[in-house]
Motif scaffolding. Sequence first.
Motif, PDB file in Angstrom:
ATOM      1  N   ARG A 253       0.726  -1.145   0.232  1.00  0.00           N
ATOM      2  CA  ARG A 253      -0.070  -0.082   0.108  1.00  0.00           C
ATOM      3  C   ARG A 253       0.927   1.207   0.028  1.00  0.00           C
ATOM      4  NH1 ARG A 253      -5.379  -0.767   3.622  1.00  0.00           N
ATOM      5  NH2 ARG A 253      -6.352  -2.420   2.354  1.00  0.00           N
ATOM      6  N   ARG A 254       1.949   1.168   0.686  1.00  0.00           N
ATOM      7  CA  ARG A 254       2.867   2.503   0.762  1.00  0.00           C
ATOM      8  C   ARG A 254       3.568   2.675  -0.711  1.00  0.00           C
ATOM      9  NH1 ARG A 254       4.338   0.321   5.889  1.00  0.00           N
ATOM     10  NH2 ARG A 254       6.221  -0.654   4.835  1.00  0.00           N
ATOM     11  N   TYR A 255       3.848   1.490  -1.246  1.00  0.00           N
ATOM     12  CA  TYR A 255       4.494   1.680  -2.566  1.00  0.00           C
ATOM     13  C   TYR A 255       3.511   2.280  -3.625  1.00  0.00           C
ATOM     14  CZ  TYR A 255       7.007  -0.055  -6.684  1.00  0.00           C
ATOM     15  OH  TYR A 255       7.593   0.077  -7.924  1.00  0.00           O
ATOM     16  N   LEU A 256       2.321   1.611  -3.507  1.00  0.00           N
ATOM     17  CA  LEU A 256       1.390   2.228  -4.565  1.00  0.00           C
ATOM     18  C   LEU A 256       0.902   3.673  -4.098  1.00  0.00           C
ATOM     19  CD1 LEU A 256      -1.014  -1.114  -4.867  1.00  0.00           C
ATOM     20  CD2 LEU A 256       0.437  -0.136  -6.450  1.00  0.00           C
ATOM     21  N   ASP A 257       0.867   3.990  -2.955  1.00  0.00           N
ATOM     22  CA  ASP A 257       0.694   5.485  -2.711  1.00  0.00           C
ATOM     23  C   ASP A 257       1.806   6.206  -3.042  1.00  0.00           C
ATOM     24  OD1 ASP A 257      -1.774   4.951  -1.358  1.00  0.00           O
ATOM     25  OD2 ASP A 257      -1.139   4.793   0.627  1.00  0.00           O
ATOM     26  N   ARG A 258       3.001   5.785  -3.123  1.00  0.00           N
ATOM     27  CA  ARG A 258       4.231   6.589  -3.523  1.00  0.00           C
ATOM     28  C   ARG A 258       4.005   6.828  -4.803  1.00  0.00           C
ATOM     29  NH1 ARG A 258       8.666   3.960   0.362  1.00  0.00           N
ATOM     30  NH2 ARG A 258       7.965   4.920   2.431  1.00  0.00           N
ATOM     31  N   ILE A 259       3.633   5.716  -5.640  1.00  0.00           N
ATOM     32  CA  ILE A 259       3.781   5.707  -6.857  1.00  0.00           C
ATOM     33  C   ILE A 259       2.619   6.624  -7.454  1.00  0.00           C
ATOM     34  CG2 ILE A 259       3.073   4.557  -9.036  1.00  0.00           C
ATOM     35  CD1 ILE A 259       4.301   2.339  -7.950  1.00  0.00           C
ATOM     36  N   THR A 260       1.524   6.603  -6.923  1.00  0.00           N
ATOM     37  CA  THR A 260       0.347   7.425  -7.195  1.00  0.00           C
ATOM     38  C   THR A 260       0.487   9.035  -6.846  1.00  0.00           C
ATOM     39  OG1 THR A 260      -1.265   5.421  -6.687  1.00  0.00           O
ATOM     40  CG2 THR A 260      -2.291   7.840  -6.855  1.00  0.00           C
ATOM     41  N   GLY A 261       1.103   9.331  -5.910  1.00  0.00           N
ATOM     42  CA  GLY A 261       1.422  10.309  -5.376  1.00  0.00           C
ATOM     43  C   GLY A 261       2.545  11.342  -6.334  1.00  0.00           C
ATOM     44  N   THR A 262       3.606  10.388  -6.785  1.00  0.00           N
ATOM     45  CA  THR A 262       4.276  11.030  -7.635  1.00  0.00           C
ATOM     46  C   THR A 262       3.720  11.349  -9.170  1.00  0.00           C
ATOM     47  OG1 THR A 262       6.274   9.499  -6.699  1.00  0.00           O
ATOM     48  CG2 THR A 262       6.546  10.377  -8.933  1.00  0.00           C
ATOM     49  N   VAL A 263       2.838  10.414  -9.480  1.00  0.00           N
ATOM     50  CA  VAL A 263       2.309  10.580 -10.773  1.00  0.00           C
ATOM     51  C   VAL A 263       1.306  11.867 -10.622  1.00  0.00           C
ATOM     52  CG1 VAL A 263       0.477   9.701 -12.252  1.00  0.00           C
ATOM     53  CG2 VAL A 263       2.293   8.281 -11.595  1.00  0.00           C
ATOM     54  N   ILE A 264       0.437  12.123  -9.742  1.00  0.00           N
ATOM     55  CA  ILE A 264      -0.343  13.129  -9.464  1.00  0.00           C
ATOM     56  C   ILE A 264       0.541  14.356  -9.334  1.00  0.00           C
ATOM     57  CG2 ILE A 264      -1.931  14.275  -7.757  1.00  0.00           C
ATOM     58  CD1 ILE A 264      -2.987  11.354  -7.470  1.00  0.00           C
ATOM     59  N   ALA A 265       1.635  14.418  -8.506  1.00  0.00           N
ATOM     60  CA  ALA A 265       2.442  15.390  -8.588  1.00  0.00           C
ATOM     61  C   ALA A 265       3.010  15.823  -9.996  1.00  0.00           C
ATOM     62  CB  ALA A 265       3.650  15.335  -7.511  1.00  0.00           C
ATOM     63  N   ALA A 266       3.577  14.824 -10.817  1.00  0.00           N
ATOM     64  CA  ALA A 266       3.976  15.291 -11.885  1.00  0.00           C
ATOM     65  C   ALA A 266       3.106  15.798 -13.006  1.00  0.00           C
ATOM     66  CB  ALA A 266       4.632  13.889 -12.443  1.00  0.00           C
ATOM     67  N   PHE A 267       1.959  15.309 -12.956  1.00  0.00           N
ATOM     68  CA  PHE A 267       0.834  16.013 -13.632  1.00  0.00           C
ATOM     69  C   PHE A 267       0.490  17.361 -12.962  1.00  0.00           C
ATOM     70  CE2 PHE A 267      -1.063  11.653 -14.761  1.00  0.00           C
ATOM     71  CZ  PHE A 267      -0.526  11.709 -16.105  1.00  0.00           C
ATOM     72  N   GLY A 268       0.460  17.545 -11.940  1.00  0.00           N
ATOM     73  CA  GLY A 268       0.285  18.881 -11.664  1.00  0.00           C
ATOM     74  C   GLY A 268       1.558  19.785 -11.756  1.00  0.00           C
ATOM     75  N   ILE A 269       2.761  19.447 -11.753  1.00  0.00           N
ATOM     76  CA  ILE A 269       3.898  20.498 -12.227  1.00  0.00           C
ATOM     77  C   ILE A 269       3.832  20.515 -13.632  1.00  0.00           C
ATOM     78  CG2 ILE A 269       6.249  20.195 -12.501  1.00  0.00           C
ATOM     79  CD1 ILE A 269       6.389  18.702  -9.767  1.00  0.00           C
ATOM     80  N   ARG A 270       3.500  19.465 -14.413  1.00  0.00           N
ATOM     81  CA  ARG A 270       3.352  19.693 -15.690  1.00  0.00           C
ATOM     82  C   ARG A 270       2.292  20.709 -16.256  1.00  0.00           C
ATOM     83  NH1 ARG A 270       1.698  15.134 -20.301  1.00  0.00           N
ATOM     84  NH2 ARG A 270       2.215  16.548 -22.174  1.00  0.00           N
ATOM     85  N   LEU A 271       1.098  20.710 -15.425  1.00  0.00           N
ATOM     86  CA  LEU A 271      -0.084  21.660 -15.734  1.00  0.00           C
ATOM     87  C   LEU A 271       0.355  23.022 -15.398  1.00  0.00           C
ATOM     88  CD1 LEU A 271      -3.163  21.621 -16.417  1.00  0.00           C
ATOM     89  CD2 LEU A 271      -3.525  21.387 -13.995  1.00  0.00           C
ATOM     90  N   ALA A 272       1.159  23.084 -14.250  1.00  0.00           N
ATOM     91  CA  ALA A 272       1.429  24.498 -13.800  1.00  0.00           C
ATOM     92  C   ALA A 272       2.471  25.254 -14.720  1.00  0.00           C
ATOM     93  CB  ALA A 272       2.111  24.185 -12.287  1.00  0.00           C
ATOM     94  N   LEU A 273       3.544  24.257 -15.146  1.00  0.00           N
ATOM     95  CA  LEU A 273       4.586  24.818 -15.965  1.00  0.00           C
ATOM     96  C   LEU A 273       4.115  24.907 -17.670  1.00  0.00           C
ATOM     97  CD1 LEU A 273       7.548  22.942 -14.663  1.00  0.00           C
ATOM     98  CD2 LEU A 273       6.849  25.059 -14.269  1.00  0.00           C
ATOM     99  N   GLY A 274       2.712  24.340 -18.127  1.00  0.00           N
ATOM    100  CA  GLY A 274       2.564  24.354 -19.249  1.00  0.00           C
ATOM    101  C   GLY A 274       1.617  25.809 -19.760  1.00  0.00           C
ATOM    102  N   GLN A 275       1.225  25.709 -20.843  1.00  0.00           N
ATOM    103  CA  GLN A 275       0.583  26.712 -21.319  1.00  0.00           C
ATOM    104  C   GLN A 275      -0.942  26.814 -21.101  1.00  0.00           C
ATOM    105  OE1 GLN A 275       1.582  27.048 -25.300  1.00  0.00           O
ATOM    106  NE2 GLN A 275       3.643  27.835 -24.794  1.00  0.00           N
TER     107      GLN A 275
END
Length: 73
Positions: A51-73
């Motif tokens: 569960r911790r491993y899956l939570d970390r993967i999910t959190g990383t993916v969501i954070a990456a999408f958020g950063i991409r959205l913030a830096l995108g146009q």
Amino acid sequence: MLPQFIPTGASHVALGVLLAGVHILLAVVWSCALIAFARVLRDRLQRPSARRYLDRITGTVIAAFGIRLALGQ
């Protein structure tokens, strides 16, 4: 429903129902395969370490999408 796969001159209703039926059948088979796979892995997926491993993967993916959205146009 899927007009690009209906040949010219064919019955639109009959072929449309057939294509929709095939689509539904494939969705049911895919869902059953996912359910069976999850049942096989149920004990492993319920472990706290998994569960911790899956939570970390999910959190990383969501954070990456958020950063991409913030830096995108």
